[in-house]
Design a protein around this motif. Structure first.
Motif, PDB file in Angstrom:
ATOM      1  N   GLN A 100      42.985  38.777  48.188  1.00 19.56           N
ATOM      2  CA  GLN A 100      41.689  38.178  47.879  1.00 19.56           C
ATOM      3  C   GLN A 100      40.720  39.213  47.319  1.00 19.56           C
ATOM      4  O   GLN A 100      39.927  38.916  46.413  1.00 19.56           O
ATOM      5  N   ALA A 101      40.782  40.434  47.845  1.00 19.11           N
ATOM      6  CA  ALA A 101      39.907  41.494  47.338  1.00 19.11           C
ATOM      7  C   ALA A 101      40.196  41.776  45.866  1.00 19.11           C
ATOM      8  O   ALA A 101      39.280  42.021  45.071  1.00 19.11           O
ATOM      9  N   SER A 102      41.480  41.726  45.500  1.00 17.88           N
ATOM     10  CA  SER A 102      41.849  41.919  44.095  1.00 17.88           C
ATOM     11  C   SER A 102      41.276  40.808  43.229  1.00 17.88           C
ATOM     12  O   SER A 102      40.769  41.054  42.123  1.00 17.88           O
ATOM     13  N   GLN A 103      41.289  39.574  43.750  1.00 20.67           N
ATOM     14  CA  GLN A 103      40.692  38.453  43.013  1.00 20.67           C
ATOM     15  C   GLN A 103      39.182  38.622  42.906  1.00 20.67           C
ATOM     16  O   GLN A 103      38.578  38.321  41.876  1.00 20.67           O
ATOM     17  N   ASN A 104      38.569  39.138  43.996  1.00 21.61           N
ATOM     18  CA  ASN A 104      37.126  39.393  43.958  1.00 21.61           C
ATOM     19  C   ASN A 104      36.774  40.391  42.861  1.00 21.61           C
ATOM     20  O   ASN A 104      35.781  40.229  42.147  1.00 21.61           O
ATOM     21  N   ALA A 105      37.577  41.439  42.752  1.00 18.74           N
ATOM     22  CA  ALA A 105      37.319  42.465  41.732  1.00 18.74           C
ATOM     23  C   ALA A 105      37.472  41.871  40.334  1.00 18.74           C
ATOM     24  O   ALA A 105      36.718  42.210  39.414  1.00 18.74           O
ATOM     25  N   THR A 106      38.446  40.980  40.178  1.00 12.68           N
ATOM     26  CA  THR A 106      38.624  40.313  38.880  1.00 12.68           C
ATOM     27  C   THR A 106      37.402  39.454  38.547  1.00 12.68           C
ATOM     28  O   THR A 106      36.925  39.439  37.407  1.00 12.68           O
ATOM     29  N   ASP A 107      36.892  38.740  39.556  1.00 12.59           N
ATOM     30  CA  ASP A 107      35.672  37.943  39.346  1.00 12.59           C
ATOM     31  C   ASP A 107      34.497  38.844  38.968  1.00 12.59           C
ATOM     32  O   ASP A 107      33.664  38.479  38.128  1.00 12.59           O
ATOM     33  N   ALA A 108      34.413  40.012  39.611  1.00 11.26           N
ATOM     34  CA  ALA A 108      33.329  40.947  39.304  1.00 11.26           C
ATOM     35  C   ALA A 108      33.420  41.443  37.863  1.00 11.26           C
ATOM     36  O   ALA A 108      32.403  41.611  37.179  1.00 11.26           O
TER      37      ALA A 108
END
Length: 416
Positions: free
Chosen positions: A63-71
């Motif tokens: 999920q953190a990787s997805q968060n970074a992608t969203d950022a």
């Protein structure tokens, strides 16, 4: 060998062994069908707890990787909008430079100003409407955003969004203006032979660095302006104003210390570079504040604090209706371009940082998954061997149990 009827020990032993082999066969079948050697906590209590902890971390990292992608997507959205704002600012600057030319009449500048106002309005539209998932990132409503880029509490990156990119938030400058200083170039006889010494003139620019002229003279206000602009002082520019004096602009704080008049007496010159003094001169800056009628010095939209003028004002309300207005707008646009460039650089830098985080998170997730697999996943080569062994033992146990169960029948032969 004794023959016992009530207790068949051989049968009991065969049953126990058959139960064991059946359990092994059941476990091997479950492990092979699920692909896991730890299906419940009963299989391996410690291993089960470790696997669950790994699974928690793996899910968090994903999920953190997805968060970074969203950022990254948010940063790209903001960066694209800032590019459009930069384009509009550059167009405004071009029009301001055009309007500052002496070949235009007031009606011409009014026409140019109409276009300028449209560009200013478009900047506000872009800044106010640029959003990501309902979060406005360029109008100052969000001063910073925190992005969760780790599996645990506190593993976040904070990104400052600055004060916003609307016209009311861009283009702060400090400005010092003098009245007509043509008297500085008139000698004692009323001729134009006097010159103004630049030696000792000190200007502190936007980065706080002070530049002091050590020589040179000026025979006109334009010569003074040319010398200031040629000095390359950070964030500082100058122009001759409509009164025949000098306007000095800075994208940051501005301090100016004066020089002296050469070739003219104080009585005949009537003005000198002391009219530019922004620090160290109590005549120009007395206890009552900025300027005086005697010197004709004024500061625009700023407070004189600690020896320097602070930057203030904004692009909002700027126009090119006069040469002075156009020059001031050029200065404000330059300051705004610097602000937008800094904000664009911030978004660009955090994109690289988020991309690096994604690579790091991917590596961590891979390593944790590998560790989880070594504890939880079935080794099919070893487990199929256990299955084969359990199958043989079960078949043999059934055969032996049948033989053991038939042993009491031998007693009947003794009774015949």
């Amino acid at each position: 060998m004794s023959l016992i009827l009530n207790t068949n020990v051989s049968s009991l032993q065969a049953q126990n062994n058959l139960t064991t082999s059946s359990s092994q066969l059941s476990t091997a079948t479950e492990d092979l069908s699920s692909g896991l050697k730890i299906n419940t906590a009963a299989d391996n209590a410690a291993g089960y707890a470790i696997v669950q902890n790994f699974q928690t971390q793996i899910g968090g990292l994903s999920q953190a990787s997805q968060n970074a992608t969203d950022a990254i997507n948010l940063s790209q959205t903001a960066g694209s909008a800032l590019s459009q704002i930069t384009s509009n600012l550059q167009s405004i600057r071009d029009l301001a430079v055009q309007s500052a030319n002496g070949t235009y009449q007031a009606s011409d500048r009014a026409d140019i100003n109409t276009t300028v106002q449209q560009y200013l309005s478009q900047i506000n539209t872009i800044a106010n409407q640029t959003s990501f998932n309902g979060i406005n990132v360029l109008n100052g409503s969000s001063s910073s955003l925190s992005f969760q880029v780790g599996a645990n509490v506190g593993q976040a990156i904070d990104v400052g969004l600055g004060g916003g990119a609307t016209t009311s938030q861009l283009g702060q400058v400090s400005e010092i203006s003098t009245g007509n200083i043509s008297g500085a170039f008139v000698d004692a006889t009323g001729g134009t032979g006097a010159s103004l010494s630049l030696s000792g003139l000190s200007i502190t620019g936007a980065d706080g660095t002070s530049f002091t002229f050590t020589g040179g003279t000026a025979s006109s206000s334009q010569d003074v302006v040319n010398a200031i602009n040629a000095a390359g002082i950070d964030g500082v520019s100058a122009a001759v104003n409509a009164s025949g004096g000098i306007n000095i602009y800075s994208s940051g704080e501005l301090a100016v210390d004066g020089s002296s008049v050469t070739g003219a007496s104080a009585g005949s010159s009537g003005a000198g570079f002391t009219t530019l003094t922004a620090s160290g001169n109590t005549t120009a800056f007395g206890a009552s504040g900025l300027g005086s009628a005697a010197t004709g010095l004024a500061a625009t939209g700023a407070a004189y604090v600690g020896g320097a003028l602070s930057a203030s004002g904004s692009l909002s309300g700027g126009d090119v209706l006069t040469v002075d207005d156009a020059n001031q707008l050029i200065s404000r646009v330059d300051a705004a371009l610097s602000q937008v460039s800094t904000l664009s650089s911030t978004f660009g830098a955090v994109q690289d940082r988020f991309q690096s985080d994604i690579s790091t998170l991917s590596s961590q997730q891979t390593n944790l998954t590998s560790s989880q697999s070594s504890i939880q996943d079935t080794d099919f080569a070893a487990e199929t061997a256990v299955l084969s062994q359990a199958q043989v033992l079960q078949q043999a146990g059934i055969s032996v149990l049948a033989t053991a169960n038939s042993e009491p029948q031998n007693i009947l032969k003794l009774l015949q």
